[in-house]
Design a protein around this motif. Sequence first.
Motif, short mmCIF file in Angstrom:
data_model
loop_
_atom_site.label_atom_id
_atom_site.label_comp_id
_atom_site.label_asym_id
_atom_site.label_seq_id
_atom_site.Cartn_x
_atom_site.Cartn_y
_atom_site.Cartn_z
N ALA A 159 -30.66 22.02 10.07
CA ALA A 159 -30.09 21.60 8.83
C ALA A 159 -29.54 20.06 8.36
N VAL A 160 -30.40 19.84 7.37
CA VAL A 160 -29.90 18.58 6.49
C VAL A 160 -28.60 18.07 5.92
N LEU A 161 -28.18 17.80 6.43
CA LEU A 161 -27.03 16.54 5.73
C LEU A 161 -26.67 16.08 4.11
N VAL A 162 -26.89 16.67 2.74
CA VAL A 162 -26.68 16.12 1.70
C VAL A 162 -25.28 15.98 1.41
N VAL A 163 -25.48 15.07 0.43
CA VAL A 163 -24.45 14.28 0.23
C VAL A 163 -23.95 13.79 -0.41
N ASP A 164 -23.24 13.59 -1.98
CA ASP A 164 -22.85 13.20 -3.17
C ASP A 164 -21.80 12.26 -3.09
N THR A 165 -22.03 10.91 -3.34
CA THR A 165 -21.46 10.16 -3.08
C THR A 165 -21.31 9.40 -4.60
N ILE A 166 -21.60 9.77 -5.08
CA ILE A 166 -21.60 9.32 -5.97
C ILE A 166 -20.79 8.19 -7.30
N SER A 167 -19.04 8.83 -6.97
CA SER A 167 -17.89 8.64 -7.58
C SER A 167 -17.44 7.52 -6.22
N GLY A 168 -18.11 7.97 -5.20
CA GLY A 168 -17.43 7.00 -3.97
C GLY A 168 -18.43 6.31 -3.07
N LEU A 169 -19.82 6.04 -3.46
CA LEU A 169 -20.56 4.40 -2.82
C LEU A 169 -19.47 3.25 -3.13
N SER A 170 -19.27 2.31 -2.46
CA SER A 170 -18.81 1.24 -2.44
C SER A 170 -17.84 1.63 -3.23
N GLY A 171 -17.01 1.95 -3.01
CA GLY A 171 -15.19 2.22 -3.99
C GLY A 171 -14.66 2.83 -2.08
N GLN A 172 -14.95 3.85 -1.77
CA GLN A 172 -14.87 4.28 -0.05
C GLN A 172 -15.98 3.83 0.78
N LYS A 173 -14.98 4.06 2.20
CA LYS A 173 -15.67 4.25 3.10
C LYS A 173 -16.90 5.42 3.21
N PHE A 174 -18.53 5.06 3.39
CA PHE A 174 -19.39 5.34 3.64
C PHE A 174 -20.48 4.78 4.58
N LEU A 175 -20.40 5.70 5.92
CA LEU A 175 -21.13 5.30 6.64
C LEU A 175 -22.40 5.93 6.33
N THR A 176 -23.40 6.02 5.53
CA THR A 176 -24.62 6.87 5.90
C THR A 176 -25.24 7.21 7.16
N ASP A 177 -26.08 6.01 8.56
CA ASP A 177 -26.71 6.58 9.51
C ASP A 177 -25.52 7.00 10.01
N GLU A 178 -24.25 5.78 10.64
CA GLU A 178 -22.98 6.43 11.39
C GLU A 178 -22.72 7.83 11.46
N TRP A 179 -22.32 8.15 10.02
CA TRP A 179 -22.02 9.68 9.64
C TRP A 179 -22.50 11.04 9.90
#
Length: 378
Positions: A159-179
């Motif tokens: 399966a693929v992982l699809v994440v809504d980081t609409i309010s999180g990005l550029s606010g709380q740590k989010f590492l697309t590739d590493e995670w």
Amino acid sequence: MKKYFLLTPGPTPVPPSVSLSEAQPILHHRTTEFGKYFVEVIENMKYVFQTKNDVLMVTSSGTGAMESSVVNLLSDGDEVIVASTGNFGDRWEKICQSYKVKVNKIDVEWGKSVNPKDIKNILDANKNIKAVFTTHTETSTGVVNDIETIGKIVSATQAVLVVDTISGLSGQKFLTDEWKVDVAVTGSQKGLMCPPGLSFVTVSEKAWQLVEKSQLPKFYFDWKKMKKSVANKETPFTPAVSLVVGMHKALELIKEKTIEKIWAENEKLSLACRAAVKSMGLKLFSDENVTCTVLTPVLMPEGIDGQKVVKVMREEFGISIAGGQDKLKGKIVRIAHMGYIDRFDLIVAISGLEIVINKLGYKIELGSGTKVLEEMLG
Ligand SMILES: Cc1ncc(COP(=O)(O)O)c(C=O)c1O
């Protein structure tokens, strides 16, 4: 004339330099000049997402980018998991149902975060699952989900992982590739400090393989068309030209500051806001160990209607915070501290909250919250 303070978890205030760049004469979108802005926006979004995957731009609010993920990855009758922690997690379910995608839903109690093991259990039992949809920071409850652990689980499957980081990005740590996030979705009007109207998605190699097989109907939201256009430094259709120019400026500001400093600053504002709320004698809505750093959800005391608090703060004092959504309507208020919102904006909001809750009949010691903010942020 009233001064206006915007502390809602989207839209958020826009820096003057971004607004000014948006006011430039309109560029035609099939020009070298616009193409340069566009490709630089795409490149700088890779930095913000922390990814080397493809980044595509969608001319829509965040929900459009969410819908584009469903229609580009899936086919009629496909099975997915939706791990929902609130109103925006539920949106994944609604979009999937609109396209007759079969949803295995993990319905987490509002105020709590997803238990990654629940996702693993479904994936172990059902090898037909094509995608797992979830939310980074759930804006309706103020909860942050453990995307890193979820990524480890999902990446070991088909399966693929699809994440809504609409309010999180550029606010709380989010590492697309590493995670190991295959598709991440965001919108312009929150941590990215721009007006609403643009959204972005990242697409991994694993996700592109699903795109090749996807048969759900799409035209405007077709990722393959978007990818081809990015290679030619343009968009398939007329983009929101002024917003792209504004986004170019906002991304310069973000890069200048660095994403790590932005995460750290938001965390500081968030810790101070929580401490202020508690010293006012109020409670946080979500479990504190999973409360996100981009907004603070405040539980209203018995007899105080959160909708009224929001209304009086806005109408009498020009301070905009958000109320509760859906089943939390009236029960909580939400104060954002992301993007261009700074410590003195927060002092204004907490001061307004102290005054208004007192006015509505619940005793709060004036200055009890602002004192903590001044001590922690001064
Ligand atoms: C977490 C989250 N998901 C989805 C959305 C919907 O985005 P939009 O309103 O830009 O369509 C929002 C907006 O508030 C959000 O915060």
